[in-house]
Scaffold this active site. Structure first.
Site, PDB file in Angstrom:
ATOM      1  N   GLY A  47     -67.852 -53.824  23.903  1.00  0.00           N
ATOM      2  CA  GLY A  47     -67.036 -52.725  23.412  1.00  0.00           C
ATOM      3  C   GLY A  47     -66.947 -51.600  24.416  1.00  0.00           C
ATOM      4  O   GLY A  47     -67.637 -51.590  25.433  1.00  0.00           O
ATOM      5  N   GLY A  79     -66.226 -47.164  24.371  1.00  0.00           N
ATOM      6  CA  GLY A  79     -65.984 -45.950  23.607  1.00  0.00           C
ATOM      7  C   GLY A  79     -65.813 -44.767  24.533  1.00  0.00           C
ATOM      8  O   GLY A  79     -65.645 -44.923  25.740  1.00  0.00           O
ATOM      9  N   GLY A  80     -65.907 -43.584  23.973  1.00  0.00           N
ATOM     10  CA  GLY A  80     -65.683 -42.367  24.735  1.00  0.00           C
ATOM     11  C   GLY A  80     -66.716 -42.097  25.808  1.00  0.00           C
ATOM     12  O   GLY A  80     -66.429 -41.459  26.818  1.00  0.00           O
ATOM     13  N   LYS A 122     -75.611 -50.671  27.780  1.00  0.00           N
ATOM     14  CA  LYS A 122     -74.600 -49.618  27.688  1.00  0.00           C
ATOM     15  C   LYS A 122     -74.541 -48.899  29.021  1.00  0.00           C
ATOM     16  O   LYS A 122     -75.555 -48.427  29.524  1.00  0.00           O
ATOM     17  CB  LYS A 122     -74.921 -48.634  26.568  1.00  0.00           C
ATOM     18  CG  LYS A 122     -73.831 -47.586  26.386  1.00  0.00           C
ATOM     19  CD  LYS A 122     -74.051 -46.758  25.151  1.00  0.00           C
ATOM     20  CE  LYS A 122     -72.893 -45.807  24.926  1.00  0.00           C
ATOM     21  NZ  LYS A 122     -73.081 -45.016  23.704  1.00  0.00           N
ATOM     22  N   ASP A 134     -73.605 -39.479  14.182  1.00  0.00           N
ATOM     23  CA  ASP A 134     -72.428 -40.345  14.216  1.00  0.00           C
ATOM     24  C   ASP A 134     -72.642 -41.602  13.372  1.00  0.00           C
ATOM     25  O   ASP A 134     -72.330 -42.713  13.791  1.00  0.00           O
ATOM     26  CB  ASP A 134     -72.092 -40.726  15.668  1.00  0.00           C
ATOM     27  CG  ASP A 134     -70.660 -41.234  15.820  1.00  0.00           C
ATOM     28  OD1 ASP A 134     -69.825 -40.960  14.927  1.00  0.00           O
ATOM     29  OD2 ASP A 134     -70.375 -41.917  16.819  1.00  0.00           O
TER      30      ASP A 134
END
Length: 194
Positions: free
Chosen positions: A35, A37-38, A57, A169
């Site tokens: 994935g 993301g920001g 990550k 989050d």
């Protein structure tokens, strides 16, 4: 000895990702993108040292980071007051804080390192589906299905709060559910000490 796994090349909408079979830290072999993301790109990778699958990550700020042909990450000044170096220091500190958790419902951090002018956080690989994907596929959960998941989530949040942190989050995309109905809270990119 690592035996190369044959993966079917995937057409990916993700830009600027590391290629399949790229080796990080002389240890981790990138399998594919999970994935983006920001604040980063997440990869599935093979750990040559421990001989298992992990999740990595990479700090890569969407909209302000780019990658050169030698895989170095370059980032422009963000609209916030923080520089990329500030983001990287926070990312590394976050990994160090998360590594202290040994909780069944919080993703385990196994390693953190810097390479390619950015930082990487290595986490346990959890074979699971996000709560968001489950809801999209099956519809709303029944009370009977939701109660054990809520209990696990509350246990994770309690542990996070005991360590003086806030997740900030919690949403269906950040809740993994395994086939054994284990809930795992992920993506601490917005977490802050309080």
């Amino acid at each position: 000895m690592y035996e190369k796994i044959d993966y079917i090349p995937i057409q990916t909408p993700f830009m600027y990702t590391l290629p399949q079979n790229h080796i990080l830290n002389d240890r981790y072999i990138i399998n594919n993108v999970v994935g983006q993301g920001g604040f980063g790109i997440t990869y599935e990778a093979y750990d040559k040292k421990l001989q298992n699958i992990v999740c990595i990550k990479e700090l890569f700020l969407s909209g302000s980071s780019t990658r050169s042909t030698n895989y170095t990450v370059y980032s422009q000044q963000t609209q916030s007051e923080l520089s990329f170096q500030d983001f990287m220091q926070r990312f590394i500190e976050e990994a160090r804080q998360l590594a202290k958790f040994q909780h069944l419902n919080i993703v385990r951090v196994l390693d953190v390192f810097q390479e390619n002018a950015t930082a990487y956080m290595v986490m346990e690989y959890v074979e699971a589906e996000t709560l968001k994907d489950i809801i999209n596929r099956k519809g709303a959960l029944s009370e009977k299905e939701a109660k054990p998941l809520i209990k696990q989530l509350l246990s994770a949040v309690e542990e996070i709060h005991k360590k003086g942190m806030l997740h900030r989050d919690i949403k269906p995309e950040n809740l993994l559910i395994t086939k054994q109905n284990r809930l795992v809270l992920i993506d601490f990119g917005s977490a802050r000490a309080f």
